[in-house]
Design an enzyme around this catalytic site. Sequence first.
Site, short mmCIF file in Angstrom:
data_model
loop_
_atom_site.label_atom_id
_atom_site.label_comp_id
_atom_site.label_asym_id
_atom_site.label_seq_id
_atom_site.Cartn_x
_atom_site.Cartn_y
_atom_site.Cartn_z
N THR A 6 -16.45 13.33 -11.08
CA THR A 6 -15.75 13.95 -12.20
C THR A 6 -14.37 13.35 -12.43
OG1 THR A 6 -16.91 16.02 -11.84
CG2 THR A 6 -14.85 16.18 -13.03
N THR A 53 -17.27 15.40 -5.97
CA THR A 53 -17.09 16.43 -4.95
C THR A 53 -18.41 16.87 -4.31
OG1 THR A 53 -17.16 18.12 -6.68
CG2 THR A 53 -14.98 17.39 -5.95
N ASP A 54 -19.51 16.72 -5.07
CA ASP A 54 -20.77 17.32 -4.59
C ASP A 54 -21.18 16.84 -3.20
OD1 ASP A 54 -20.87 18.75 -6.91
OD2 ASP A 54 -22.41 17.52 -7.88
N GLN A 77 -26.52 28.64 10.46
CA GLN A 77 -26.40 28.82 9.01
C GLN A 77 -25.06 29.48 8.64
OE1 GLN A 77 -29.85 30.96 7.59
NE2 GLN A 77 -31.25 29.46 8.45
N CYS A 78 -24.38 30.04 9.64
CA CYS A 78 -23.09 30.68 9.36
C CYS A 78 -22.03 29.62 9.07
CB CYS A 78 -22.64 31.50 10.55
SG CYS A 78 -23.76 32.82 10.98
N1 ASP Z 1 -21.29 16.04 -10.03
C1 ASP Z 1 -19.99 15.55 -9.71
C2 ASP Z 1 -20.10 14.61 -8.52
O1 ASP Z 1 -20.22 15.06 -7.42
C3 ASP Z 1 -19.07 16.68 -9.42
C4 ASP Z 1 -17.67 16.26 -9.08
O2 ASP Z 1 -17.26 15.14 -9.08
O3 ASP Z 1 -16.90 17.16 -8.81
O4 ASP Z 1 -20.12 13.43 -8.70
#
Ligand code: ASP
Length: 336
Positions: A7, A83-84, A272-273
């Site tokens: 992003t 971020t993913d 899983q916690c």
């Molecule tokens: N879908 C994007 C990615 O992980 C989300 C992000 O960048 O926050 O590339």
Amino acid sequence: MIYTGGTIGMVRNPETGSLEAFTAENLAANIPEMKYCGAEVEMVSFGDPIDSSDMNPQHWGRIVKIISDNYDSYDGFVILHGTDTMAFTASALSFMLENIGKPVILTGSQLPVEIIRSDAKENLLTAIEIAAAKDADGHPVVPEVCIYFHDELMRGNRSSKISASNLAAFASNNYPVLAHSGTDITYHKEFIRPYDPSKTFTPHYNMDPSIIILSLFPGLQRDAVEAAMKSDAIGGVIFRTFGSGNAPRNGWLVNCLAEAVKNGKTIVNISQCATGSVEMERYETGRQLLEAGIVSGHDSTVEAALAKLMFLRGEGYSQAEIQRLMNTSIAGEVTV
Ligand code: ASP
């Protein structure tokens, strides 16, 4: 600065309305402050910036190669990343960049840089500042792989993405943050891995992807588990259990896992916690797994356990050595 996509460098396609990866130039144009950040920054860009859902071990190898080729020429490295899957990449790099003696700071943003409320600018500029930071002796302040996001610097292999919408998108649930940024950046030195110039930086490229993550739930079916455990395509399993590392005592499950371990698979028990640690001795439902030859993942994140198992198998360690190393912190990823 290594721009991989995500992003942070995306702009809206006016025809479809969806976000698409743009170029490194776009980023520089949107953050002119980079000129004044006090560090000389050069940027390399993946020729094909990607949404981080498309990230894979070959891409990790590309990042390692860029860092290794440029290791002596720069004080630190910033990786712009979606971020993913950022926590997976940060975890993988913490093992692949053995004895890294310079900061490698991953960052990204929840909002594209062109949006007025975007978190991109602050995350990026602070990541650069941290990557360039030196102590009074001229040594890097944070010589390890980290994620910087929304005011917090976290050890990469302790971080997980916890929110799809909050600007505070990451957490380091089982380890203290390494720095906070406010009006100043406050480093928590006691938690940062110390700089050790006697250790030689060694890049690694072999990650064995033949791992699956198996998450327990009430009603998990025997046929599905048996099919996976018998498959030669699977060399290791990250087994996400209940609570402190517990699984049902139905008999078939533990037998099936024990058989898989006998056949050479490594099975790592992760809770899983979100916080706390695996303690298989605590309940009978955990002890049966220990007796089946399942290895504790301690307080590891799932991302770090997966990356560590890929790394150890990729490096060709035997099942017994992997078992031993899983019980050892090799990059600060577990509390043992
Ligand atoms: N879908 C994007 C990615 O992980 C989300 C992000 O960048 O926050 O590339």
